[in-house]
Design an enzyme around this catalytic site. Structure first.
Site, PDB file in Angstrom:
ATOM      1  N   ASP A 149       0.848  -1.190   0.000  1.00 57.95           N
ATOM      2  CA  ASP A 149       0.000   0.000   0.000  1.00 57.95           C
ATOM      3  C   ASP A 149       0.886   1.244   0.000  1.00 57.95           C
ATOM      4  O   ASP A 149       1.719   1.417   0.883  1.00 57.95           O
ATOM      5  CB  ASP A 149      -0.887  -0.010   1.247  1.00 57.95           C
ATOM      6  CG  ASP A 149      -2.039   0.977   1.160  1.00 57.95           C
ATOM      7  OD1 ASP A 149      -1.835   2.076   0.597  1.00 57.95           O
ATOM      8  OD2 ASP A 149      -3.133   0.658   1.651  1.00 57.95           O
ATOM      9  N   ASP A 185       3.931   0.291  -8.185  1.00 58.01           N
ATOM     10  CA  ASP A 185       3.444   0.964  -9.394  1.00 58.01           C
ATOM     11  C   ASP A 185       3.231   2.450  -9.138  1.00 58.01           C
ATOM     12  O   ASP A 185       2.700   3.152 -10.000  1.00 58.01           O
ATOM     13  CB  ASP A 185       2.121   0.331  -9.847  1.00 58.01           C
ATOM     14  CG  ASP A 185       1.014   0.555  -8.837  1.00 58.01           C
ATOM     15  OD1 ASP A 185       1.224   0.217  -7.647  1.00 58.01           O
ATOM     16  OD2 ASP A 185      -0.051   1.071  -9.205  1.00 58.01           O
ATOM     17  N   LYS A 223      -1.971  -9.574 -13.012  1.00 57.35           N
ATOM     18  CA  LYS A 223      -3.048  -9.079 -13.872  1.00 57.35           C
ATOM     19  C   LYS A 223      -3.161  -7.562 -13.763  1.00 57.35           C
ATOM     20  O   LYS A 223      -3.366  -6.864 -14.754  1.00 57.35           O
ATOM     21  CB  LYS A 223      -4.372  -9.743 -13.488  1.00 57.35           C
ATOM     22  CG  LYS A 223      -4.435 -11.228 -13.787  1.00 57.35           C
ATOM     23  CD  LYS A 223      -5.776 -11.803 -13.360  1.00 57.35           C
ATOM     24  CE  LYS A 223      -5.843 -13.303 -13.639  1.00 57.35           C
ATOM     25  NZ  LYS A 223      -7.136 -13.882 -13.184  1.00 57.35           N
ATOM     26  N   PHE A 224      -3.032  -7.057 -12.552  1.00 54.20           N
ATOM     27  CA  PHE A 224      -3.092  -5.612 -12.354  1.00 54.20           C
ATOM     28  C   PHE A 224      -1.973  -4.914 -13.115  1.00 54.20           C
ATOM     29  O   PHE A 224      -2.179  -3.880 -13.751  1.00 54.20           O
ATOM     30  CB  PHE A 224      -2.988  -5.296 -10.859  1.00 54.20           C
ATOM     31  CG  PHE A 224      -2.810  -3.833 -10.572  1.00 54.20           C
ATOM     32  CD1 PHE A 224      -3.887  -2.970 -10.590  1.00 54.20           C
ATOM     33  CD2 PHE A 224      -1.550  -3.314 -10.311  1.00 54.20           C
ATOM     34  CE1 PHE A 224      -3.715  -1.623 -10.348  1.00 54.20           C
ATOM     35  CE2 PHE A 224      -1.371  -1.973 -10.069  1.00 54.20           C
ATOM     36  CZ  PHE A 224      -2.464  -1.124 -10.084  1.00 54.20           C
TER      37      PHE A 224
END
Length: 244
Positions: A149, A185, A223-224
């Site tokens: 996070d 990311d 997948k993200f």
């Protein structure tokens, strides 16, 4: 590791020395989630076989796994897809995964049962408490922290798991030559990680330019991450090696 941008299974960061009473700032949020039939099967049948409980004593992982093998510790495996892929691709490596999100724990356990994998053990609690109490110093070959996070808001930056205290704890648990591999990311968090780790004693950045490494082949693409790539989003990988 997670297929979502915010993995809920990171630990708590001590604001004081371990020898003193500790107040903690949690770097994860407990999220309720409905269990699927497969996830519940994983918890019911897989936990007795692969699950581990938090202990106040250092664990003998050679005995737990029944062998001596390189050992990888993963903080926040999300739904476990990447963990399963890594474990299947490297049967000679033992993986210890930690995740607080019960559906994710159930999903990984169900996958272990379905695929017949035996080189993974699972905790469902605060990962940093596992590191502090259950993992011997200088015993890990790798520690993985994928897509934690980022806590975007400035007032929440203290909740980020990557802090100087985290860097020191991980350094103690890694073998000399062991590697902390992080991925995010969120570019501001990548820069934060780089700043913290560059200032941490006892590490060497494995990036040739002293910043980020190309995505290592051993880290599965989630997948993200694939969705983000199609939208032009970046992912930053960092590898820091313990040198003393």
């Amino acid at each position: 590791m997670s297929d979502t941008p915010q993995s809920p299974a990171q630990g708590s960061l001590a604001e004081h020395d371990e020898a003193r009473p500790m107040r903690t700032v949690k770097s994860f949020v407990m999220r309720a989630g409905r269990m699927t039939e497969g996830q519940q099967r994983g918890l019911d049948l897989g936990w007795p076989k692969f699950g581990l409980e938090l202990s106040d004593e250092v664990q003998d992982f050679d005995a737990i796994f029944g062998r001596q093998a390189p050992r990888t510790f993963e903080i926040g495996f999300g739904m476990g897809h990447s963990t399963l892929e890594m474990a299947a691709a490297a049967p000679d490596i033992d993986f210890i995964g930690v995740e607080v999100h019960k559906p994710g724990v159930g999903a990984l356990l169900n996958g272990l049962l379905t695929q017949g994998l035996g080189n993974v053990r699972v905790y469902s609690c605060d990962a940093l408490e596992v590191l502090r109490h259950c993992v011997a110093d200088a015993s890990l070959d790798r520690l993985l922290l994928f897509f934690p996070d980022p806590w975007h808001k400035k007032r929440h930056h203290k909740r980020r798991i990557v802090q100087p205290e985290f860097a020191e704890l991980v350094r103690r648990k890694l073998k000399v030559g062991g590697v902390l591999h992080m991925a995010t990311d969120w570019e501001p968090y990548a820069e934060h990680m780089l700043d913290v780790m560059s200032a941490a004693p006892g590490y060497r950045n494995q990036a040739e330019d002293g910043r980020f490494v190309a995505r290592p082949q051993e880290r599965p693409v989630t997948k993200f991450e694939r969705r983000g790539e199609r939208l032009g989003h970046g992912v930053w990988d960092l590898k820091f090696e313990r040198i003393d």
